[in-house]
Write a protein that holds these residues in place. Sequence first.
Motif, PDB file in Angstrom:
ATOM      1  N   GLU A 192       0.850  -1.207   0.000  1.00 37.86           N
ATOM      2  CA  GLU A 192       0.000   0.000   0.000  1.00 37.86           C
ATOM      3  C   GLU A 192       0.880   1.248   0.000  1.00 37.86           C
ATOM      4  O   GLU A 192       1.862   1.308   0.740  1.00 37.86           O
ATOM      5  CB  GLU A 192      -0.878   0.048   1.270  1.00 37.86           C
ATOM      6  N   ILE A 193       0.492   2.239  -0.814  1.00 37.87           N
ATOM      7  CA  ILE A 193       1.191   3.531  -0.785  1.00 37.87           C
ATOM      8  C   ILE A 193       0.746   4.256   0.480  1.00 37.87           C
ATOM      9  O   ILE A 193      -0.425   4.613   0.613  1.00 37.87           O
ATOM     10  CB  ILE A 193       0.878   4.355  -2.049  1.00 37.87           C
ATOM     11  N   VAL A 194       1.689   4.459   1.416  1.00 39.26           N
ATOM     12  CA  VAL A 194       1.310   5.072   2.693  1.00 39.26           C
ATOM     13  C   VAL A 194       1.686   6.550   2.733  1.00 39.26           C
ATOM     14  O   VAL A 194       1.235   7.280   3.629  1.00 39.26           O
ATOM     15  CB  VAL A 194       1.925   4.329   3.911  1.00 39.26           C
ATOM     16  N   GLN A 195       2.522   6.999   1.810  1.00 36.05           N
ATOM     17  CA  GLN A 195       2.878   8.412   1.760  1.00 36.05           C
ATOM     18  C   GLN A 195       3.363   8.763   0.365  1.00 36.05           C
ATOM     19  O   GLN A 195       4.038   7.958  -0.283  1.00 36.05           O
ATOM     20  CB  GLN A 195       3.999   8.697   2.771  1.00 36.05           C
ATOM     21  N   LYS A 196       2.973   9.960  -0.091  1.00 34.21           N
ATOM     22  CA  LYS A 196       3.463  10.444  -1.384  1.00 34.21           C
ATOM     23  C   LYS A 196       4.113  11.798  -1.179  1.00 34.21           C
ATOM     24  O   LYS A 196       3.639  12.608  -0.363  1.00 34.21           O
ATOM     25  CB  LYS A 196       2.286  10.572  -2.365  1.00 34.21           C
ATOM     26  N   TYR A 197       5.182  12.059  -1.898  1.00 38.53           N
ATOM     27  CA  TYR A 197       5.841  13.375  -1.835  1.00 38.53           C
ATOM     28  C   TYR A 197       6.093  13.857  -3.249  1.00 38.53           C
ATOM     29  O   TYR A 197       6.503  13.073  -4.116  1.00 38.53           O
ATOM     30  CB  TYR A 197       7.176  13.274  -1.063  1.00 38.53           C
ATOM     31  N   ARG A 198       5.828  15.149  -3.480  1.00 33.06           N
ATOM     32  CA  ARG A 198       6.111  15.765  -4.785  1.00 33.06           C
ATOM     33  C   ARG A 198       7.188  16.816  -4.589  1.00 33.06           C
ATOM     34  O   ARG A 198       7.013  17.733  -3.770  1.00 33.06           O
ATOM     35  CB  ARG A 198       4.826  16.370  -5.367  1.00 33.06           C
ATOM     36  N   LYS A 199       8.252  16.705  -5.350  1.00 30.72           N
ATOM     37  CA  LYS A 199       9.475  17.495  -5.119  1.00 30.72           C
ATOM     38  C   LYS A 199       9.199  18.998  -5.082  1.00 30.72           C
ATOM     39  O   LYS A 199       8.574  19.547  -6.006  1.00 30.72           O
ATOM     40  CB  LYS A 199      10.487  17.156  -6.211  1.00 30.72           C
ATOM     41  N   ILE A 200       9.732  19.626  -4.054  1.00 29.03           N
ATOM     42  CA  ILE A 200       9.508  21.062  -3.850  1.00 29.03           C
ATOM     43  C   ILE A 200      10.657  21.894  -4.439  1.00 29.03           C
ATOM     44  O   ILE A 200      10.416  22.856  -5.159  1.00 29.03           O
ATOM     45  CB  ILE A 200       9.287  21.343  -2.345  1.00 29.03           C
ATOM     46  N   HIS A 201      11.890  21.547  -4.120  1.00 29.12           N
ATOM     47  CA  HIS A 201      13.023  22.330  -4.648  1.00 29.12           C
ATOM     48  C   HIS A 201      13.428  21.769  -6.018  1.00 29.12           C
ATOM     49  O   HIS A 201      14.197  20.805  -6.094  1.00 29.12           O
ATOM     50  CB  HIS A 201      14.217  22.267  -3.698  1.00 29.12           C
ATOM     51  N   LYS A 259       6.084  22.570  -9.138  1.00 30.71           N
ATOM     52  CA  LYS A 259       6.517  22.464  -7.735  1.00 30.71           C
ATOM     53  C   LYS A 259       5.518  21.586  -6.980  1.00 30.71           C
ATOM     54  O   LYS A 259       4.310  21.706  -7.178  1.00 30.71           O
ATOM     55  CB  LYS A 259       6.565  23.864  -7.131  1.00 30.71           C
ATOM     56  N   GLY A 260       6.018  20.754  -6.120  1.00 29.64           N
ATOM     57  CA  GLY A 260       5.164  19.841  -5.365  1.00 29.64           C
ATOM     58  C   GLY A 260       4.172  20.578  -4.480  1.00 29.64           C
ATOM     59  O   GLY A 260       4.464  21.664  -3.976  1.00 29.64           O
ATOM     60  N   ASN A 261       3.014  19.954  -4.282  1.00 25.22           N
ATOM     61  CA  ASN A 261       1.928  20.602  -3.532  1.00 25.22           C
ATOM     62  C   ASN A 261       1.515  19.796  -2.302  1.00 25.22           C
ATOM     63  O   ASN A 261       0.405  19.939  -1.806  1.00 25.22           O
ATOM     64  CB  ASN A 261       0.713  20.806  -4.453  1.00 25.22           C
ATOM     65  N   LEU A 262       2.422  18.950  -1.815  1.00 25.46           N
ATOM     66  CA  LEU A 262       2.068  18.111  -0.663  1.00 25.46           C
ATOM     67  C   LEU A 262       2.894  18.436   0.582  1.00 25.46           C
ATOM     68  O   LEU A 262       2.844  17.690   1.567  1.00 25.46           O
ATOM     69  CB  LEU A 262       2.249  16.622  -1.031  1.00 25.46           C
ATOM     70  N   GLY A 263       3.656  19.533   0.537  1.00 23.66           N
ATOM     71  CA  GLY A 263       4.519  19.861   1.673  1.00 23.66           C
ATOM     72  C   GLY A 263       5.601  18.814   1.846  1.00 23.66           C
ATOM     73  O   GLY A 263       5.880  18.017   0.940  1.00 23.66           O
TER      74      GLY A 263
END
Length: 312
Positions: free
Chosen positions: A121-130, A153-157
């Motif tokens: 299961e995908i438990v966390q997703k991150y979209r690159k900010i820098h 730019k990522g929108n998930l913090g």
Amino acid sequence: MPPRKITVGAAQMGPISASDDRASVVKRLIEHLKHAKDRSCDLVVFPELTLTTFFPRNYYEDEAELEKYFEPSLPSPATQPLFDTAVELGIAFYLGYAEKVEEAGETHHYNTAVLVDKKGEIVQKYRKIHLPGHADHRPQFSVQHLEKRYFEKGNLGFPVTRAFGGIIGMCICNDRRWAETYRVMAMKGAEMIVLGYNTPTRPFWAEHDNPQSDFHNHLSMQAGAYQNCCWVVGTAKAGIEDGAGLIGGSAIIAPTGEIVAQCMTRDDELITAEADLELAREWKENLLNFENNREIEDYQIITQQAGITPPE
Ligand code: CDT
């Protein structure tokens, strides 16, 4: 407090050519998982944009040529065998990929990583900010860096999540050079930060390879680990990809800032370490103790401006 140990692996990938298909890459990832099983890994960290060549080095006129690097779903038919093997072996993983997603009727492109638990299961997703590099075509550079063109730019913090008996944070490549990345996650309790990277041996603005690139890679991750008392696991895609160099040096770093395992090649290579998450909690509470020692009234400039304001 008793130790809270997890065995973590950094599964460095050697070069992936533009002509390599997903199936051949997934086969290599599965080989990594099998070795990781032999070494009792709970969690394996794969690189940034694991499934393809580091395509932001190239300028694409042809939209279709660019789109082939993006995944419209995950797992996809090509990556399903990776998820299946991970479940079968009982190994969680971090995987970086180029994400194409429809949200509110619009298409978006992100440089993304997911944390997948032992059940698949995908438990966390991150979209690159820098996002480093430039958005415009710069044919004068031998190797371009078009992340600002190809990704939003990522929108998930900077997310952290409870997993594997601890608190795990995620970021991607260039994020590791920014002190703020680690601090934000450490303030959410992160005990381990996992990341993948593709770092060109030659920076986009330079005519020569950067002789300090390996040093800066470790410097930024070791500083992030020590100054925030977190484990840091950084995994490279390495070697010569279609004529362009990428550094290696994948490393597992303790909350003391010390490297406890490091890749020695620029090819597919797995390093592992037993990480005691309790060490992160203990050092964070005693060495840093944010609550007692952070002087936030003097830090306001950090969130109020991006650039530099020197004195008159
Ligand atoms: N992929 C990525 O983010 N690469 C950047 C290159 C910056 S140029 C020094 C990195 O920080 O490694």
